[in-house]
Write an enzyme that holds these catalytic residues in place. Structure first.
Site, PDB file in Angstrom:
ATOM      1  CE  LYS B  89      -4.339  -1.653   0.473  1.00 21.00           C
ATOM      2  NZ  LYS B  89      -5.247  -1.704  -0.701  1.00 21.00           N
ATOM      3  CD  GLU B 111     -10.090   4.338   0.459  1.00 20.86           C
ATOM      4  OE1 GLU B 111      -9.764   5.407   0.301  1.00 20.86           O
ATOM      5  OE2 GLU B 111      -9.242   3.457  -0.003  1.00 20.86           O
ATOM      6  CB  SER B 377      -0.151  -8.042  -1.216  1.00 16.92           C
ATOM      7  OG  SER B 377      -0.975  -8.822  -0.640  1.00 16.92           O
TER       8      SER B 377
HETATM    9  C1  LIG Z   1      -1.555  -7.076   2.432  1.00 19.46           C
HETATM   10  C2  LIG Z   1      -2.797  -6.722   1.427  1.00 19.46           C
HETATM   11  N1  LIG Z   1      -3.061  -7.185   0.368  1.00 19.46           N
HETATM   12  C3  LIG Z   1      -3.997  -6.974  -0.487  1.00 19.46           C
HETATM   13  C4  LIG Z   1      -5.045  -6.140  -0.161  1.00 19.46           C
HETATM   14  C5  LIG Z   1      -5.873  -5.601  -1.109  1.00 19.46           C
HETATM   15  O1  LIG Z   1      -5.830  -4.502  -1.832  1.00 19.46           O
HETATM   16  P1  LIG Z   1      -5.499  -4.467  -3.376  1.00 19.46           P
HETATM   17  O2  LIG Z   1      -6.451  -5.518  -3.990  1.00 19.46           O
HETATM   18  O3  LIG Z   1      -5.720  -3.089  -3.873  1.00 19.46           O
HETATM   19  O4  LIG Z   1      -4.099  -4.955  -3.535  1.00 19.46           O
HETATM   20  C6  LIG Z   1      -4.731  -5.425   1.117  1.00 19.46           C
HETATM   21  C7  LIG Z   1      -5.871  -4.371   1.486  1.00 19.46           C
HETATM   22  O5  LIG Z   1      -5.858  -3.806   2.394  1.00 19.46           O
HETATM   23  C8  LIG Z   1      -3.768  -5.687   1.958  1.00 19.46           C
HETATM   24  O6  LIG Z   1      -3.731  -4.809   3.010  1.00 19.46           O
END
Ligand SMILES: Cc1ncc(COP(=O)(O)O)c(C=O)c1O
Lengths: 255, 393
Positions: B89, B111, B377
């Site tokens: 993020k 948000e 992620s």
């Molecule tokens: C670790 C992690 N992965 C994925 C997401 C999902 O968001 P996005 O689909 O925008 O990557 C989040 C959202 O809070 C997250 O914290």
């Protein structure tokens, strides 16, 4: 000629009321419309409730949620309005967000509006360019007027563009705010009303957002042709019920 | 075919800017300036320097040997979990805070669902000395107490969203309403590739550093820039957009987007938008959207708070609709097991969002020689409570 244009020709200060269809009770819609007409209101915006009303403050958010919980749907609203033109003759506008209309099918939605006697639509989240490119023809085909919003931040160039696309009136949002602000109007709004009014647009100006009593109504209409009251009306209905309508309307109009 | 945004702000039929007139000046200002600002040398210099020295980029591309052995294919993990603040993020919030400064904005709103984006926003606001207000659903505030505390420590004000279902979509509504109320001094840092154009494209570009690095790193390790597959979980879709970005137009790279099935696609408690959604409009974007027949937006469910968004970014809606992307949905249970498996096999505790991406290997088979890059992620620290409860630890 459309009921909206006819009404605008009367050349008086207009009072328009917004309420959420299906609130406070599911079947209140037609009775509210009849009482508003009887009380001397010039025009009504019937709110089609949406789960996520981005441009609305807490009052209309809450009334929308209650209306949905009560079971209001697009189909049901059209069902309720089936015979409304037998008893109500003032202009009726549906105000709602675009997604429910998209799901209903925009053409189908417009057709139904025409069938029950709706005169226009206000769709805050349908932008000018999208409307022109994809929907203007359909609206025209069914005799519906699309009403656009302007705000204190709208550039002069864009206001001219909106004026050129509009028929009827332009919805002037009173301040940088979602609906239901109770702050009243100060010098800033006064200047804004004056500024837009002096642009000598082709369309009539009607002010909405933040109008709550006779004082704000008078301020809003001193440079424009009318005003729309939403949240304050919904709050009144919550407190007093449908019996409060005529008293509310006269209290706004008294100077 | 081009899978990027076109000049009107659309990915195929998806995207656009379905916003009330009140937001038009803000969004238009951003639309007219974002590409220009991002192309400025001073911007790139500052952005790159912060990504390197502050976020800790490049993040490693790690060959997961034991996981690869188990599933008989070559699995690499892109370690976004090692970013400062614990997830991808921050790539976006760094970019957007620099954008906001150049636009002369002094007040930042955001948000957040799980609180990861809120923390990443509060972090960069502290870094730049800007005022920060984070909207968060009342229910999420209860569920994600540690992240609420982190945001407060970082100097942000956390405002509960008490409307609607009191979760992520309502927090987003509240942020948009705040922007309507504060049109001049405020920049809205959206946390994913959602919202009106140009947000999906701008956020995708900031996150595209992920696939930019994968290319270089894979070249070093495998002698080729292109894997056979890139896998990422999709909530709104920002980490996926970043991982896919530089591979979108390379057909021989398979793109796999993993959604949260919650308790099962047909259980009524799911967030698998590609399976359950229809074309609709949410937060200013035309995309796939979970909704009733009447067009009311429904509340999604997933055990991972970062994946329970009722829509998906317009880029992903188009990847799905065009067939460019393969979409897989993973239940809570499968994700939790895959998360635990990564702990045991590789010594990495993943975020539950990322665990969804890891869970595909059980059913989706790859060839032995396939190179599969999974975007990890985020890290699992924020999810310990959920892991503890689920596994009775
Ligand atoms: C670790 C992690 N992965 C994925 C997401 C999902 O968001 P996005 O689909 O925008 O990557 C989040 C959202 O809070 C997250 O914290």
């Amino acid at each position: 000629m459309s009921r909206i244009k006819e009404k605008l020709k009367q050349n008086k200060k207009l009072l328009s009321i917004y309420f959420t269809a299906g609130y406070p009770k599911l079947e209140d819609t037609v009775e509210i419309l009849e009482q508003l007409e009887k009380s001397g209101v010039d025009m009504v915006e019937i709110g089609l409730p949406f789960s996520d009303p981005l441009a609305d403050g807490p009052t209309i958010q809450a009334s929308s949620q209650v209306a949905l919980k009560n079971g209001m749907t697009t189909n049901h609203l059209f069902e309720q309005l089936k015979d409304v033109r037998k008893t109500v003759s003032i202009p009726l506008i549906i105000m709602g967000y675009f997604n429910p209309m998209l799901q209903y099918g925009v053409e189908n939605f417009c057709k139904k509006c025409a069938e029950v006697g709706i005169d226009g639509l206000i769709i805050p989240d349908l932008p000018l360019a999208e409307y022109q490119e994809h929907y203007a023809e359909t609206f025209k085909k069914y005799g519906l007027i699309n009403i656009f919003l302007i705000t204190p931040q709208t550039s002069e160039e864009r206001i001219r563009q909106i004026d050129a696309t509009s028929e009827g009136f332009i919805y002037m949002v009173s301040s940088a705010s979602v609906t239901g602000s109770s702050e009243g109007f100060g010098e800033e709004q006064e200047k804004y009303f004056q500024r837009i009014s002096s642009m000598e647009l082709t369309n009539t100006l009607i002010v909405g957002f933040g109008i709550q009593d006779s004082k704000t109504y008078t301020q809003a209409t001193s440079h424009t042709n009318g005003a729309i009251i939403g949240s304050a009306f919904i709050k009144m209905i919550l407190e007093k019920g449908l019996y409060g309508i005529s008293e509310f309307v006269s209290s706004i109009r008294k100077v | 075919m081009n899978y990027n945004v076109n000049e009107k702000g659309y990915y195929g039929e998806f995207g656009g800017a379905y916003i009330p007139e009140m937001l038009y000046p803000n969004v238009e200002e951003l639309r007219q300036n974002y590409l220009k600002i991002m192309a400025e040398e001073s911007f790139q210099k500052e952005f790159r320097a912060l990504l390197k020295d502050y976020v800790g980029r490049p993040t490693p591309l790690y060959f997961a040997k034991r996981l690869s052995e188990k599933y008989n294919t070559k699995i690499y993990l892109k370690r976004e979990d090692l970013c400062h603040t614990g997830a991808h993020k921050v790539n976006n919030t760094i970019g957007q805070i620099l954008m906001a400064k150049r636009l002369g904005k002094t007040r930042i709103i955001a948000e957040t669902g799980a609180g990861q984006h809120g923390v990443a926003t509060a972090t960069v606001c502290a870094l730049m000395g800007l005022k920060c207000i984070v909207f968060m659903g009342e229910i999420d505030i209860e569920r994600q107490a540690p992240n609420v505390a982190r945001m407060k420590m970082l100097g942000a004000k956390v405002v509960p969203a008490i409307s609607g279902s009191k979760t992520l979509k309502d927090a987003t509504n509240e942020a948009i309403r705040d922007w309507i109320n504060n049109p001049v001094d405020t920049h809205y840092i959206i946390g994913s590739v959602v919202g009106p154009h140009p947000y999906p494209d701008m956020v995708a570009r900031f996150q595209s550093v992920i696939s930019e690095e994968i290319k270089v790193q894979l070249k070093e390790k495998e002698g080729k820039e292109n894997p056979n597959f890139v896998v990422a979980c999709v909530g709104g879709g920002s980490n996926a957009a970043g991982a896919f970005y530089h591979y979108l137009d390379i057909p021989e790279v398979g793109i796999i987007a993993v959604e949260a099935a919650g308790k099962g696609i047909d259980s009524g408690e799911s967030a698998a938008t590609s399976a359950l959604g229809k074309v609709g409009i949410i937060h200013g974007s035309k995309t796939l959207l979970m909704q009733t027949n009447d067009g009311q937006i429904t509340e999604p469910y997933s055990i991972s708070a970062g994946l329970d968004y009722p829509g998906v970014g317009p880029m992903h809606a188009n990847l799905f609709r065009s067939g460019r992307g393969e979409f897989i949905s993973i239940t809570d249970d499968k994700a939790m097991q895959a998360g635990l498996e990564l702990c045991k096999l590789e010594g990495i505790i993943p975020a539950i969002e990322s665990s969804h991406a890891l869970a595909i290997f059980e059913n989706r088979k790859f060839k032995e020689e396939d190179v599969v890059v999974v975007n990890l992620s985020g890290r699992g620290d924020k999810d310990l409570d959920t892991y503890i409860k689920y596994f009775n630890l």
